[in-house]
Design an enzyme around this catalytic site. Structure first.
Site, PDB file in Angstrom:
ATOM      1  N   GLU A  18      34.897  13.544   5.772  1.00 46.09           N
ATOM      2  CA  GLU A  18      33.573  13.321   6.111  1.00 46.09           C
ATOM      3  C   GLU A  18      33.196  12.096   4.801  1.00 46.09           C
ATOM      4  OE1 GLU A  18      29.623  14.363   6.829  1.00 46.09           O
ATOM      5  OE2 GLU A  18      30.810  15.536   7.970  1.00 46.09           O
ATOM      6  N   HIS A  66      35.993  18.349  -1.522  1.00 42.17           N
ATOM      7  CA  HIS A  66      35.165  20.230  -1.393  1.00 42.17           C
ATOM      8  C   HIS A  66      35.648  20.648  -0.769  1.00 42.17           C
ATOM      9  CE1 HIS A  66      34.316  16.577   1.553  1.00 42.17           C
ATOM     10  NE2 HIS A  66      33.972  18.376   2.508  1.00 42.17           N
ATOM     11  N   HIS A 100      34.746  24.302   1.676  1.00 40.70           N
ATOM     12  CA  HIS A 100      33.773  24.939   2.140  1.00 40.70           C
ATOM     13  C   HIS A 100      34.309  26.717   2.298  1.00 40.70           C
ATOM     14  CE1 HIS A 100      32.549  21.478   4.816  1.00 40.70           C
ATOM     15  NE2 HIS A 100      33.585  21.114   4.944  1.00 40.70           N
ATOM     16  N   ILE A 148      24.617  20.915   3.879  1.00 40.71           N
ATOM     17  CA  ILE A 148      23.042  20.318   4.635  1.00 40.71           C
ATOM     18  C   ILE A 148      22.915  20.280   6.604  1.00 40.71           C
ATOM     19  CG2 ILE A 148      23.180  18.112   5.502  1.00 40.71           C
ATOM     20  CD1 ILE A 148      20.705  19.507   3.271  1.00 40.71           C
TER      21      ILE A 148
HETATM   22  P1  AMP Z   1      33.863  17.069   5.648  1.00 38.65           P
HETATM   23  O1  AMP Z   1      34.526  15.863   5.207  1.00 38.65           O
HETATM   24  O2  AMP Z   1      34.488  16.438   6.770  1.00 38.65           O
HETATM   25  O3  AMP Z   1      34.112  18.584   4.594  1.00 38.65           O
HETATM   26  O4  AMP Z   1      32.543  16.975   5.361  1.00 38.65           O
HETATM   27  C1  AMP Z   1      31.551  17.062   4.661  1.00 38.65           C
HETATM   28  C2  AMP Z   1      30.523  17.884   4.555  1.00 38.65           C
HETATM   29  O5  AMP Z   1      29.275  18.118   4.001  1.00 38.65           O
HETATM   30  C3  AMP Z   1      29.802  17.994   6.329  1.00 38.65           C
HETATM   31  O6  AMP Z   1      30.173  19.162   6.452  1.00 38.65           O
HETATM   32  C4  AMP Z   1      28.652  18.034   6.081  1.00 38.65           C
HETATM   33  O7  AMP Z   1      27.437  18.101   6.573  1.00 38.65           O
HETATM   34  C5  AMP Z   1      28.169  18.351   4.554  1.00 38.65           C
HETATM   35  N1  AMP Z   1      27.342  16.889   3.430  1.00 38.65           N
HETATM   36  C6  AMP Z   1      27.117  16.126   3.669  1.00 38.65           C
HETATM   37  N2  AMP Z   1      26.300  15.077   3.196  1.00 38.65           N
HETATM   38  C7  AMP Z   1      25.558  16.407   2.664  1.00 38.65           C
HETATM   39  C8  AMP Z   1      24.687  16.282   1.255  1.00 38.65           C
HETATM   40  N3  AMP Z   1      24.004  15.765   0.957  1.00 38.65           N
HETATM   41  N4  AMP Z   1      24.559  17.865   1.351  1.00 38.65           N
HETATM   42  C9  AMP Z   1      24.974  18.547   1.817  1.00 38.65           C
HETATM   43  N5  AMP Z   1      25.752  18.600   2.644  1.00 38.65           N
HETATM   44  C10 AMP Z   1      26.224  17.564   2.487  1.00 38.65           C
END
Ligand code: AMP
Length: 130
Positions: free
Chosen positions: A87, A92, A94, A29
């Site tokens: 985060e 996950h 990327h 997002i």
């Molecule tokens: P990280 O855990 O550091 O890899 O970051 C988490 C990623 O999840 C970030 O790039 C956010 O933009 C993404 N993210 C968090 N919440 C959502 C959501 N509801 N939908 C899509 N992407 C998300």
């Protein structure tokens, strides 16, 4: 339940690009590039390398299929792969379409898209998913 488990369950909306029994792929997002996708295991696990071997191997193969679809749908040289996970405590990967190294930088300003644009990007990737 993590935010990604709620997405997988359909409790929180997402721009889905692909899904099978064990994995779910959707648009980030706050994308660093157009077509930035997250691939997650449906099984809840915080740290990618704590996944059992079968799930870890499977997410690599599922990501390969998603990356192939991204490359067909989004003009790019390659699809870059990053794991951060600081985060959201749900493993996950990327997948980011790139033409230059700087396209991978999370420190850059994130791209903004309207909901209709997100929908169109997700649909274009989904159409190419095999
Ligand atoms: P990280 O855990 O550091 O890899 O970051 C988490 C990623 O999840 C970030 O790039 C956010 O933009 C993404 N993210 C968090 N919440 C959502 C959501 N509801 N939908 C899509 N992407 C998300």
């Amino acid at each position: 339940m993590t935010i990604f488990s709620k997405i997988i369950a359909g409790e929180i909306p997402s721009y889905k690009v692909a899904e099978d029994d064990a994995y779910y792929a959707f648009l980030d997002i706050n994308p660093v590039a157009k077509g930035h996708v997250l691939v997650v295991p449906k099984k809840e696990e915080d740290y990618l390398f704590d996944l059992d071997d079968g799930t870890l191997a499977g997410i690599a193969l599922f990501s390969k299929r998603v990356a192939t679809a991204i490359r067909k749908a989004i003009p790019c040289k390659r699809v870059g792969v990053t794991v951060i996970g600081l985060e959201v405590p749900h493993a996950h990967i990327h997948l980011i379409p790139i033409t230059k190294e700087a396209d991978m930088l999370f420190t850059h300003a994130k791209k903004k898209f309207e909901p209709e644009e997100f929908k169109a990007i997700a649909a274009a990737i989904a159409e190419n998913f095999e």
